[in-house]
Design a protein around this motif. Structure first.
Motif, PDB file in Angstrom:
ATOM      1  N   PHE A   7       0.986  -1.075  -0.075  1.00  0.00           N
ATOM      2  CA  PHE A   7       0.035   0.248   0.087  1.00  0.00           C
ATOM      3  C   PHE A   7       0.723   0.912   0.228  1.00  0.00           C
ATOM      4  N   LEU A   8       0.759   2.995  -0.797  1.00  0.00           N
ATOM      5  CA  LEU A   8       1.609   3.240  -0.826  1.00  0.00           C
ATOM      6  C   LEU A   8       1.109   4.052   0.534  1.00  0.00           C
ATOM      7  N   PRO A   9       2.135   4.688   1.281  1.00  0.00           N
ATOM      8  CA  PRO A   9       2.361   5.718   3.144  1.00  0.00           C
ATOM      9  C   PRO A   9       1.261   6.234   2.977  1.00  0.00           C
ATOM     10  N   LEU A  10       0.348   5.856   4.146  1.00  0.00           N
ATOM     11  CA  LEU A  10      -0.602   7.130   4.879  1.00  0.00           C
ATOM     12  C   LEU A  10       0.139   7.857   5.467  1.00  0.00           C
ATOM     13  N   THR A  11       1.012   7.039   6.480  1.00  0.00           N
ATOM     14  CA  THR A  11       1.576   7.838   7.609  1.00  0.00           C
ATOM     15  C   THR A  11       3.169   7.498   7.165  1.00  0.00           C
ATOM     16  N   SER A  12       3.629   8.782   7.707  1.00  0.00           N
ATOM     17  CA  SER A  12       5.394   9.285   8.109  1.00  0.00           C
ATOM     18  C   SER A  12       6.374   7.431   8.427  1.00  0.00           C
ATOM     19  N   ALA A  13       5.388   6.500   9.518  1.00  0.00           N
ATOM     20  CA  ALA A  13       6.013   5.649  10.475  1.00  0.00           C
ATOM     21  C   ALA A  13       6.176   4.673   8.870  1.00  0.00           C
ATOM     22  N   GLU A  14       5.110   4.550   7.597  1.00  0.00           N
ATOM     23  CA  GLU A  14       5.078   3.521   6.977  1.00  0.00           C
ATOM     24  C   GLU A  14       6.140   3.721   5.655  1.00  0.00           C
ATOM     25  N   GLY A  15       5.894   5.934   5.471  1.00  0.00           N
ATOM     26  CA  GLY A  15       6.755   6.123   4.840  1.00  0.00           C
ATOM     27  C   GLY A  15       8.954   5.722   5.424  1.00  0.00           C
ATOM     28  N   ARG A  16       8.804   5.573   6.552  1.00  0.00           N
ATOM     29  CA  ARG A  16      10.168   5.222   7.163  1.00  0.00           C
ATOM     30  C   ARG A  16      10.105   3.822   6.545  1.00  0.00           C
ATOM     31  N   ALA A  17       9.153   2.904   6.972  1.00  0.00           N
ATOM     32  CA  ALA A  17       9.526   1.516   6.818  1.00  0.00           C
ATOM     33  C   ALA A  17       9.713   1.024   5.003  1.00  0.00           C
ATOM     34  N   CYS A  18       9.820   1.916   4.581  1.00  0.00           N
ATOM     35  CA  CYS A  18       9.910   2.095   2.688  1.00  0.00           C
ATOM     36  C   CYS A  18      10.908   2.910   2.239  1.00  0.00           C
ATOM     37  N   GLY A  19      11.575   3.382   3.723  1.00  0.00           N
ATOM     38  CA  GLY A  19      12.885   3.926   3.536  1.00  0.00           C
ATOM     39  C   GLY A  19      13.315   5.627   2.957  1.00  0.00           C
ATOM     40  N   ILE A  20      11.962   6.232   3.645  1.00  0.00           N
ATOM     41  CA  ILE A  20      11.202   7.681   2.890  1.00  0.00           C
ATOM     42  C   ILE A  20      11.801   8.475   4.234  1.00  0.00           C
ATOM     43  N   ASP A  21      11.981   9.172   4.097  1.00  0.00           N
ATOM     44  CA  ASP A  21      12.475  10.528   4.668  1.00  0.00           C
ATOM     45  C   ASP A  21      11.498  11.814   4.877  1.00  0.00           C
ATOM     46  N   GLN A  22      11.451  11.895   3.930  1.00  0.00           N
ATOM     47  CA  GLN A  22      10.559  12.863   2.733  1.00  0.00           C
ATOM     48  C   GLN A  22      10.508  12.526   1.731  1.00  0.00           C
ATOM     49  N   PHE A  23       8.621  12.558   1.655  1.00  0.00           N
ATOM     50  CA  PHE A  23       8.041  12.289   0.357  1.00  0.00           C
ATOM     51  C   PHE A  23       8.267  13.708  -0.569  1.00  0.00           C
ATOM     52  N   ASP A  24       8.957  12.596  -1.942  1.00  0.00           N
ATOM     53  CA  ASP A  24       8.579  13.792  -3.242  1.00  0.00           C
ATOM     54  C   ASP A  24       7.431  14.689  -3.437  1.00  0.00           C
ATOM     55  N   ILE A  25       5.904  13.810  -3.573  1.00  0.00           N
ATOM     56  CA  ILE A  25       5.009  14.137  -3.408  1.00  0.00           C
ATOM     57  C   ILE A  25       3.899  13.697  -2.472  1.00  0.00           C
ATOM     58  N   ILE A  26       2.688  14.689  -2.497  1.00  0.00           N
ATOM     59  CA  ILE A  26       2.008  14.222  -1.465  1.00  0.00           C
ATOM     60  C   ILE A  26       0.631  14.521  -2.164  1.00  0.00           C
ATOM     61  N   LEU A  27      -0.369  13.206  -2.595  1.00  0.00           N
ATOM     62  CA  LEU A  27      -1.418  13.083  -2.605  1.00  0.00           C
ATOM     63  C   LEU A  27      -2.457  13.645  -1.684  1.00  0.00           C
ATOM     64  N   VAL A  28      -3.528  14.455  -1.932  1.00  0.00           N
ATOM     65  CA  VAL A  28      -4.592  14.863  -1.296  1.00  0.00           C
ATOM     66  C   VAL A  28      -5.591  14.269  -1.155  1.00  0.00           C
ATOM     67  N   THR A  29      -6.924  13.740  -0.968  1.00  0.00           N
ATOM     68  CA  THR A  29      -7.790  12.773  -1.857  1.00  0.00           C
ATOM     69  C   THR A  29      -9.408  12.962  -1.066  1.00  0.00           C
ATOM     70  N   GLY A  30     -10.530  13.584  -1.501  1.00  0.00           N
ATOM     71  CA  GLY A  30     -11.309  13.137  -0.507  1.00  0.00           C
ATOM     72  C   GLY A  30     -11.909  11.745  -0.692  1.00  0.00           C
ATOM     73  N   ASP A  31     -11.238  11.055  -0.606  1.00  0.00           N
ATOM     74  CA  ASP A  31     -12.049   9.530  -0.231  1.00  0.00           C
ATOM     75  C   ASP A  31     -11.218   8.788   0.627  1.00  0.00           C
ATOM     76  N   ALA A  32     -11.992   7.328   0.783  1.00  0.00           N
ATOM     77  CA  ALA A  32     -10.831   6.934   1.606  1.00  0.00           C
ATOM     78  C   ALA A  32      -9.718   6.190   0.812  1.00  0.00           C
ATOM     79  N   TYR A  33      -8.477   5.365   1.108  1.00  0.00           N
ATOM     80  CA  TYR A  33      -7.751   4.985   0.177  1.00  0.00           C
ATOM     81  C   TYR A  33      -7.432   4.159  -0.262  1.00  0.00           C
ATOM     82  N   ILE A  34      -8.006   3.267  -1.174  1.00  0.00           N
ATOM     83  CA  ILE A  34      -8.085   2.153  -1.774  1.00  0.00           C
ATOM     84  C   ILE A  34      -7.133   1.980  -2.597  1.00  0.00           C
ATOM     85  N   ASP A  35      -6.365   0.854  -3.036  1.00  0.00           N
ATOM     86  CA  ASP A  35      -5.787   0.605  -3.765  1.00  0.00           C
ATOM     87  C   ASP A  35      -5.936  -0.500  -4.734  1.00  0.00           C
TER      88      ASP A  35
END
Length: 613
Positions: A7-35
């Motif tokens: 799943f694409l990260p919803l939290t900073s912790a999920e990002g760090r688990a992918c080796g990401i300290d700063q995201f390149d792009i952040i998507l903001v949506t009015g829907d719940a995240y359905i992959d």
């Protein structure tokens, strides 16, 4: 770049688990995240990750606080903002302007999306992270990119780019645009320099426009004109409608009081190989595991497959011409079979592929000799009669058979609407309809004639009612000898521009004589950037400027009631409509009557308490 996560990260912790300290792009949506590839945020997020950029998602943020907007930090490149899979006003309010009590795109169906979500989110992001580029997109932004009539406020609103503090607007499906924006920002270009990307809109200061107006730009009537002059609105609509083609479309500009909106021509359509690659990205086809309740929107599409994009039908009430375009972009059969093969091993899969289709299911594989070099014809709608349009159903029939042969698949259904005029126009269409009824329809086949009066179907840009009659006859012939009878469920529409009460009486008689089931009733709702909405607001055909009858208010309610004349609660409105149309012959107890006449049983009678007195 790290491989794509489950799943694409919803939290900073999920990002760090992918080796990401700063995201390149952040998507903001009015829907719940359905992959799932049917959901725009997941689709764009996966495409950007595949292009080498890290992506975080802020789903359904609380707009009353900064907390959700700061949870992932500042992105290195930009924020991408969307209202979600639907326009927030369509999602939040009924055609009668009553607030909806649920939202299928939210966990548990609980509404969390603000009105005009794209603008609200963009303002909050801009206030929290000033100076960070903002790109808006999705259906809400895409269809509000010019000055437009807003049914919910009953007025013309500015382009959404004039109201939202965004750098760019990416319209259409936007995969090409979003990757191009990311790559150019990553290369160090300033955001304000990204003014030449096909499929995007940008703003230009009025003073700059006066000095450095680009050559070859088609200038359409501006906001001040279209908001005060309905003829100017109709002319502006016709001008930008004709330029929505990736081959022949020209750059458009529309002046606003404080800015000028500039639309680049549409992005080129994706090739079959590009579509295959996108839809074969590793979507989990599930909601993010952090949600404690299911998201209702997933269930009907979880095991459905997108086979193609685009629709050349150009129905007046549909804005798809402005979003996906008229050129059909089909995936390869091999790619779709591979997707179904991956679905079939999921533990949730019960053997049923619920749908294989697109905006119109049986346009899969359709081709035209002109599309690649000249684009869709500017002066006519594509039709089965066109000699350059190849509408064979053979490839589609082969696709359905190949999917049916995938191990673990028990049934393959076609739930997307089909164009019955295409079925009738093609020799292979007869075999396709046979196969559809034998193998791919559960019990009801949905079709959308919308109306049967010739001048109403003409205003809708739909086939004539006689074409639907021919299709009904062919469908009924296929029912002979079937152990279980199937039924047509036709979609009809009331209140469309050009439709009178007399036309709705004619439709009611047609429904009566055919014994049709009319639960699927749509009262026309003027959504942004459709031909019908332009007619609704102006009372004019935007292409001819001829007057068009527009039902509103009580007449609109009467028209809807006539379509469901059997319902007891509609009796009063049906009586009123029949009298308006001079059709009192349909009032009474006769076989052909739509509603009973006045009688003692329908007059006021005092209640028991009054009778005792």
């Amino acid at each position: 770049m790290n491989p794509q996560p489950p799943f694409l990260p919803l939290t900073s912790a999920e990002g760090r688990a992918c080796g990401i300290d700063q995201f390149d792009i952040i998507l903001v949506t009015g829907d719940a995240y359905i992959d799932h590839p049917s959901f725009g945020t997941a689709l764009i997020g996966r495409v950007l990750w595949d292009a080498g950029f890290s992506v975080g998602i802020i789903a359904q943020p609380d707009v009353k606080t900064e907390r959700d907007f700061t949870a992932l930090g500042r992105p290195r490149l930009f924020f991408g903002i969307s209202s979600g899979n639907v326009d927030s006003m369509v999602n939040n309010l009924t055609p009668n302007l009553k607030r909806r009590s649920s939202d299928v795109y939210s966990p548990g169906g609980v509404p969390r999306r603000p009105d005009r979500a794209t603008i609200v989110y963009a303002n909050r992001v801009h206030a929290t992270y000033p100076g960070t580029p903002i790109v808006i997109g999705g259906i809400e932004a895409s269809l509000r990119r010019f000055a437009h009539y807003d049914y919910w406020q009953d007025r013309v609103r500015q382009s959404i780019l004039a109201d939202a503090p965004a750098t760019l607007l990416a319209y259409g499906m936007a995969e090409r645009q979003m990757v191009a924006i990311a790559r150019r920002l990553d290369a160090g270009e300033p955001a304000r320099a990204l003014r030449d990307i096909p499929g995007t809109c940008c703003t230009m200061e009025v003073a700059e426009w006066r000095v450095a107006r680009p050559e070859g730009v088609v200038v359409i009537p501006g906001f001040s004109e279209v908001s005060s002059d309905k003829t100017a609105y109709a002319r502006a609509f016709a001008l930008h409608y004709r330029e929505q083609d990736p081959v022949r479309g020209r750059t458009l500009a529309q002046p606003h009081p404080k800015t000028v909106i500039v639309q680049n021509p549409p992005a080129p359509p994706l090739s079959a190989a590009e579509l295959d690659h996108i839809y074969e990205l590793p979507f989990s086809r599930r909601t993010h595991p952090s949600y404690p309740e299911p998201v209702p929107a997933l269930e009907p599409v979880q095991f459905s497959v997108v086979s193609h994009r685009g629709c050349f039908g150009s129905c007046s009430f549909c804005a798809l011409t402005h979003h996906q375009g008229r050129i059909i972009q089909s995936r390869s059969i091999g790619s779709i079979v591979r997707e179904v093969t991956r679905m079939a091993v999921m533990p949730e899969f019960k053997g049923i592929v619920k749908d294989v289709g697109g905006p119109t299911a049986n346009m899969y594989g359709t081709e035209c000799d002109r599309w690649g070099t000249a684009g869709a014809c500017p002066d006519m709608s594509c039709s089965p009669a066109c000699p350059t349009l190849r509408t064979s159903h053979r490839k589609l029939a082969d696709l359905l058979k190949r999917i049916s042969d995938v191990p673990g698949v028990k049934k393959v259904f076609v739930s997307s609407g089909i164009r019955y005029d295409l079925v009738l126009a093609d020799d292979s269409g007869s075999r396709y309809l046979d196969d559809l009824c034998d193998c791919h329809v559960s019990g009801h086949l949905k079709v959308a004639p919308e109306h049967i009066s010739p001048h109403v179907t003409e205003a809708m840009n739909k086939p004539d009612g006689s074409v639907f009659d021919r299709f009904v006859n062919r469908f009924e012939a296929l029912q002979k000898g079937k152990p279980t009878r199937q039924y047509l469920v036709p979609y009809f529409m009331s209140g469309h521009p050009g439709c009178t009460v007399s036309d709705m009486v004619e439709l009611a008689e047609y429904i009566r004589d055919r014994g049709l089931y009319t639960e699927q009733v749509q009262d026309f709702t003027p959504t942004p950037m459709s031909v019908s909405t332009s007619m609704y607001y102006t009372g004019l055909n935007p292409f001819t400027l001829e007057p068009v009858h527009v039902p509103k208010g009580r007449e609109k309610r009467i028209q809807r009631a006539l379509m469901q004349y059997r319902e007891p609660q509609n009796r009063g409105l049906v009586l009123e409509g029949l009298r308006m149309a001079g059709r009192e012959d349909l009032i009474g107890s006769g076989k052909k009557c739509l509603v009973a006449g006045e009688s003692r049983d329908h007059r006021f009678r005092p209640g028991p308490a009054a009778q005792r007195k």
